[in-house]
Write a protein that holds these residues in place. Structure first.
Motif, PDB file in Angstrom:
ATOM      1  N   ARG A 188       0.828  -1.199   0.000  1.00  0.00           N
ATOM      2  CA  ARG A 188       0.000   0.000   0.000  1.00  0.00           C
ATOM      3  C   ARG A 188       0.865   1.253   0.000  1.00  0.00           C
ATOM      4  N   LEU A 189       2.060   1.177   0.564  1.00  0.00           N
ATOM      5  CA  LEU A 189       2.953   2.336   0.618  1.00  0.00           C
ATOM      6  C   LEU A 189       3.668   2.557  -0.707  1.00  0.00           C
ATOM      7  N   GLY A 190       3.942   1.527  -1.429  1.00  0.00           N
ATOM      8  CA  GLY A 190       4.613   1.654  -2.719  1.00  0.00           C
ATOM      9  C   GLY A 190       5.568   0.505  -2.953  1.00  0.00           C
ATOM     10  N   PRO A 191       5.954   0.300  -4.216  1.00  0.00           N
ATOM     11  CA  PRO A 191       6.839  -0.823  -4.515  1.00  0.00           C
ATOM     12  C   PRO A 191       8.216  -0.685  -3.885  1.00  0.00           C
ATOM     13  N   HIS A 192       8.670   0.536  -3.636  1.00  0.00           N
ATOM     14  CA  HIS A 192       9.999   0.696  -3.036  1.00  0.00           C
ATOM     15  C   HIS A 192      10.036   0.148  -1.608  1.00  0.00           C
ATOM     16  N   PRO A 225      12.602   9.997 -11.161  1.00  0.00           N
ATOM     17  CA  PRO A 225      13.201  10.844 -12.186  1.00  0.00           C
ATOM     18  C   PRO A 225      12.423  10.862 -13.498  1.00  0.00           C
ATOM     19  N   GLY A 226      11.571   9.881 -13.712  1.00  0.00           N
ATOM     20  CA  GLY A 226      10.776   9.823 -14.938  1.00  0.00           C
ATOM     21  C   GLY A 226       9.738   8.719 -14.822  1.00  0.00           C
ATOM     22  N   PRO A 227       8.876   8.583 -15.805  1.00  0.00           N
ATOM     23  CA  PRO A 227       7.860   7.541 -15.733  1.00  0.00           C
ATOM     24  C   PRO A 227       8.494   6.146 -15.793  1.00  0.00           C
ATOM     25  N   GLY A 228       8.042   5.281 -14.928  1.00  0.00           N
ATOM     26  CA  GLY A 228       8.531   3.908 -14.914  1.00  0.00           C
ATOM     27  C   GLY A 228       9.865   3.714 -14.235  1.00  0.00           C
ATOM     28  N   VAL A 229      10.339   4.698 -13.478  1.00  0.00           N
ATOM     29  CA  VAL A 229      11.626   4.593 -12.782  1.00  0.00           C
ATOM     30  C   VAL A 229      11.481   5.150 -11.367  1.00  0.00           C
ATOM     31  N   ILE A 230      11.993   4.402 -10.392  1.00  0.00           N
ATOM     32  CA  ILE A 230      12.035   4.868  -9.004  1.00  0.00           C
ATOM     33  C   ILE A 230      13.460   4.666  -8.496  1.00  0.00           C
ATOM     34  N   GLU A 231      14.040   5.719  -7.979  1.00  0.00           N
ATOM     35  CA  GLU A 231      15.318   5.601  -7.283  1.00  0.00           C
ATOM     36  C   GLU A 231      15.010   5.746  -5.804  1.00  0.00           C
ATOM     37  N   PHE A 273      18.719   1.729  -4.125  1.00  0.00           N
ATOM     38  CA  PHE A 273      18.364   0.808  -5.196  1.00  0.00           C
ATOM     39  C   PHE A 273      17.501   1.519  -6.224  1.00  0.00           C
ATOM     40  N   ARG A 274      17.518   0.964  -7.431  1.00  0.00           N
ATOM     41  CA  ARG A 274      16.759   1.536  -8.548  1.00  0.00           C
ATOM     42  C   ARG A 274      15.744   0.509  -9.020  1.00  0.00           C
ATOM     43  N   LEU A 275      14.505   0.946  -9.190  1.00  0.00           N
ATOM     44  CA  LEU A 275      13.432   0.097  -9.697  1.00  0.00           C
ATOM     45  C   LEU A 275      13.013   0.589 -11.070  1.00  0.00           C
ATOM     46  N   GLU A 276      12.772  -0.349 -11.970  1.00  0.00           N
ATOM     47  CA  GLU A 276      12.300  -0.017 -13.305  1.00  0.00           C
ATOM     48  C   GLU A 276      11.044  -0.831 -13.593  1.00  0.00           C
ATOM     49  N   GLN A 277      10.070  -0.169 -14.193  1.00  0.00           N
ATOM     50  CA  GLN A 277       8.814  -0.833 -14.514  1.00  0.00           C
ATOM     51  C   GLN A 277       8.889  -1.366 -15.939  1.00  0.00           C
ATOM     52  N   GLY A 278       8.636  -2.667 -16.097  1.00  0.00           N
ATOM     53  CA  GLY A 278       8.716  -3.296 -17.409  1.00  0.00           C
ATOM     54  C   GLY A 278       7.440  -3.118 -18.215  1.00  0.00           C
ATOM     55  N   ASP A 280       5.285  -5.223 -18.818  1.00  0.00           N
ATOM     56  CA  ASP A 280       4.186  -5.939 -18.161  1.00  0.00           C
ATOM     57  C   ASP A 280       3.705  -5.208 -16.898  1.00  0.00           C
ATOM     58  N   LEU A 281       4.223  -3.986 -16.661  1.00  0.00           N
ATOM     59  CA  LEU A 281       3.875  -3.114 -15.529  1.00  0.00           C
ATOM     60  C   LEU A 281       4.352  -3.645 -14.185  1.00  0.00           C
ATOM     61  N   ARG A 282       5.241  -4.631 -14.182  1.00  0.00           N
ATOM     62  CA  ARG A 282       5.826  -5.126 -12.930  1.00  0.00           C
ATOM     63  C   ARG A 282       7.118  -4.378 -12.658  1.00  0.00           C
ATOM     64  N   TRP A 283       7.354  -4.084 -11.379  1.00  0.00           N
ATOM     65  CA  TRP A 283       8.576  -3.394 -10.975  1.00  0.00           C
ATOM     66  C   TRP A 283       9.677  -4.423 -10.764  1.00  0.00           C
TER      67      TRP A 283
END
Length: 151
Positions: free
Chosen positions: A46-50, A107-113, A129-134, A136-139
């Motif tokens: 609920r808080l977020g994928p990070h 920093p942009g759509p589909g990216v979380i630092e 860590f850096r997360l990228e959304q593929g 398929d919308l999975r992080w």
């Protein structure tokens, strides 16, 4: 109008309806047990994928989970970085580490630092860590770094 329906009321004398739920009741009408339904997804989701990734990465680096538990959740060099951190990670031989703060920058759509401050007793370790959304919308985690204080 049909005369057989005249005078018939819904919930009248012949009806066996239960009384309506009062203002303090939380269970559906007719439910007799006092257990509450499941509350939904874990709080980390609920808080977020990070937050979810911070918990999982910490479990791997501290030795509570095997590295391959994140195999489908990493891309590129991140898995190799975890393999290098896990065997003798900075949190492996300490007290049980706890995430004290987790934050993110988009920093942009589909990216979380993201970052996490991890405490073990009176020591604090930083994890980035850096997360990228593929497509398929999975992080997925694309990079991991740990910075532990020197003793």
């Amino acid at each position: 109008m049909d005369t057989t329906m005249r005078g018939t009321t819904i919930g009248g004398e012949g009806s066996r309806r239960r009384p309506s739920a009062g203002p303090g009741r939380t269970r559906p009408a007719g439910r007799r047990d006092t257990r509450r339904p499941a509350g939904g997804p874990p709080s980390a989701l609920r808080l977020g994928p990070h937050h979810w990734f911070a918990e999982r990465l910490l479990a791997v680096v501290s030795g509570r989970r095997p590295v391959h538990s994140l195999l489908g959740h990493t891309v590129g060099p991140a898995y190799q970085q975890l393999v290098g951190l896990a065997p003798d990670g900075p949190l492996r031989h300490r007290l049980r580490p706890v995430i004290r703060q987790c934050g993110r920058f988009t920093p942009g759509p589909g990216v979380i630092e993201a970052f996490a401050r991890i405490s073990t007793g009176d020591r604090v370790t930083a994890m980035a860590f850096r997360l990228e959304q593929g497509p398929d919308l999975r992080w997925r985690c694309a990079a991991v770094e740990m910075h532990a204080p020197r003793p």
